[in-house]
Motif scaffolding. Structure first.
Motif, PDB file in Angstrom:
ATOM      1  N   THR A  33      -5.613 -19.547  37.324  1.00 22.53           N
ATOM      2  CA  THR A  33      -5.260 -18.672  36.049  1.00 22.53           C
ATOM      3  C   THR A  33      -5.326 -17.314  36.132  1.00 22.53           C
ATOM      4  O   THR A  33      -4.732 -16.431  35.742  1.00 22.53           O
ATOM      5  CB  THR A  33      -6.167 -19.452  34.864  1.00 22.53           C
ATOM      6  OG1 THR A  33      -7.459 -19.260  35.175  1.00 22.53           O
ATOM      7  CG2 THR A  33      -5.537 -20.676  34.376  1.00 22.53           C
ATOM      8  N   ASP A  34      -6.697 -16.827  37.002  1.00 23.06           N
ATOM      9  CA  ASP A  34      -7.009 -15.317  36.898  1.00 23.06           C
ATOM     10  C   ASP A  34      -5.939 -14.585  37.980  1.00 23.06           C
ATOM     11  O   ASP A  34      -5.762 -13.439  37.736  1.00 23.06           O
ATOM     12  CB  ASP A  34      -8.441 -15.214  37.690  1.00 23.06           C
ATOM     13  CG  ASP A  34      -9.652 -15.484  36.776  1.00 23.06           C
ATOM     14  OD1 ASP A  34      -9.348 -15.715  35.516  1.00 23.06           O
ATOM     15  OD2 ASP A  34     -10.437 -15.824  37.263  1.00 23.06           O
ATOM     16  N   SER A  36      -2.774 -15.446  38.005  1.00 24.59           N
ATOM     17  CA  SER A  36      -1.559 -15.444  37.296  1.00 24.59           C
ATOM     18  C   SER A  36      -1.662 -14.314  36.310  1.00 24.59           C
ATOM     19  O   SER A  36      -0.805 -13.420  36.194  1.00 24.59           O
ATOM     20  CB  SER A  36      -1.485 -16.799  36.336  1.00 24.59           C
ATOM     21  OG  SER A  36      -0.324 -16.769  35.576  1.00 24.59           O
ATOM     22  N   ALA A  37      -2.677 -14.152  35.769  1.00 25.37           N
ATOM     23  CA  ALA A  37      -3.180 -12.915  34.907  1.00 25.37           C
ATOM     24  C   ALA A  37      -3.018 -11.646  35.641  1.00 25.37           C
ATOM     25  O   ALA A  37      -2.607 -10.411  35.151  1.00 25.37           O
ATOM     26  CB  ALA A  37      -4.403 -12.780  34.326  1.00 25.37           C
ATOM     27  N   PHE A  38      -3.609 -11.575  36.942  1.00 28.72           N
ATOM     28  CA  PHE A  38      -3.924 -10.330  37.594  1.00 28.72           C
ATOM     29  C   PHE A  38      -2.473  -9.866  37.969  1.00 28.72           C
ATOM     30  O   PHE A  38      -2.079  -8.755  37.850  1.00 28.72           O
ATOM     31  CB  PHE A  38      -4.749 -10.498  38.732  1.00 28.72           C
ATOM     32  CG  PHE A  38      -4.660  -9.222  39.437  1.00 28.72           C
ATOM     33  CD1 PHE A  38      -5.725  -8.203  39.111  1.00 28.72           C
ATOM     34  CD2 PHE A  38      -3.705  -9.032  40.570  1.00 28.72           C
ATOM     35  CE1 PHE A  38      -5.903  -7.125  39.809  1.00 28.72           C
ATOM     36  CE2 PHE A  38      -4.181  -7.644  41.269  1.00 28.72           C
ATOM     37  CZ  PHE A  38      -5.063  -7.041  40.875  1.00 28.72           C
ATOM     38  N   GLY A  40       0.386 -10.701  36.433  1.00 28.87           N
ATOM     39  CA  GLY A  40       1.141 -10.582  35.198  1.00 28.87           C
ATOM     40  C   GLY A  40       2.275 -11.474  35.374  1.00 28.87           C
ATOM     41  O   GLY A  40       3.509 -11.284  34.731  1.00 28.87           O
ATOM     42  N   LEU A  43       1.956 -19.011  34.657  1.00 26.48           N
ATOM     43  CA  LEU A  43       0.948 -19.943  35.340  1.00 26.48           C
ATOM     44  C   LEU A  43       2.069 -20.936  36.124  1.00 26.48           C
ATOM     45  O   LEU A  43       1.900 -20.911  37.504  1.00 26.48           O
ATOM     46  CB  LEU A  43       0.103 -20.963  34.594  1.00 26.48           C
ATOM     47  CG  LEU A  43      -0.811 -21.550  35.189  1.00 26.48           C
ATOM     48  CD1 LEU A  43      -1.644 -20.621  36.364  1.00 26.48           C
ATOM     49  CD2 LEU A  43      -1.778 -22.372  34.450  1.00 26.48           C
TER      50      LEU A  43
END
Length: 163
Positions: A33-34, A36-38, A40, A43
């Motif tokens: 999840t991190d 994916s967030a990093f 952008g 998921l």
């Protein structure tokens, strides 16, 4: 990025997959999840990118016994080698394509660009550190031995020693 990221296998990696290798180097593990967030991305997109890297033997996915909810990703030795090879190719390409003054200009521009990027994403980029190292390496190779900084002059690679 496609050629640089996997020069030995000739399989093509996406920009996201290349970025993941840069991000994972120097870390023990990062949650999916991190990642994916990093990056952008959604998921499912990240899962697909990681699955491809896992199939190539460059990363591994796993869950911790203490918390089975999270999927973690870590880089493998093959992934680290691929990333190092990409940086070496970047350094060589800079040496062939740029003059000493252009390499110096890139070196001067990297810090403010990294600062802007860090503000935009809220974290320092490991890839920027690798690029900074490539620029420094290209810069030192363009200098004559007498012009090189003292700490770099004595650390020539085997390839440099042969030429």
């Amino acid at each position: 990025c496609r050629v640089e990221c996997d020069p030995t296998n000739r399989s093509e990696l996406t920009l996201t997959q290349c970025s993941l290798l840069y991000l994972l180097v120097g870390t023990d593990r990062i949650k999916m999840t991190d990642l994916s967030a990093f990056e952008g991305v959604a998921l499912p997109t990240m899962s697909k990118a990681v699955m491809r890297l896992e199939e190539l033997g460059m990363v591994r996915r796993f869950r911790l016994q203490a918390d089975q909810r999270n999927v973690w990703v870590s880089i493998t030795p093959k992934g680290e080698q691929t990333q190092r090879s990409a940086i070496a190719q970047l350094t060589e390409a800079m040496q062939r394509a740029l003059t000493s003054s252009e390499i110096s200009a890139l070196d001067d521009a990297l810090e403010p660009l990294e600062r802007l990027a860090s503000q935009a994403i809220g974290a320092k980029s490991y890839a920027a550190e690798e690029i900074r190292g490539s620029i420094a390496e290209a810069k030192s190779r363009k200098l004559s031995p007498a012009q090189r900084p003292a700490d770099r002059a004595g650390s020539r690679t085997t390839a440099e020693q042969k030429s």
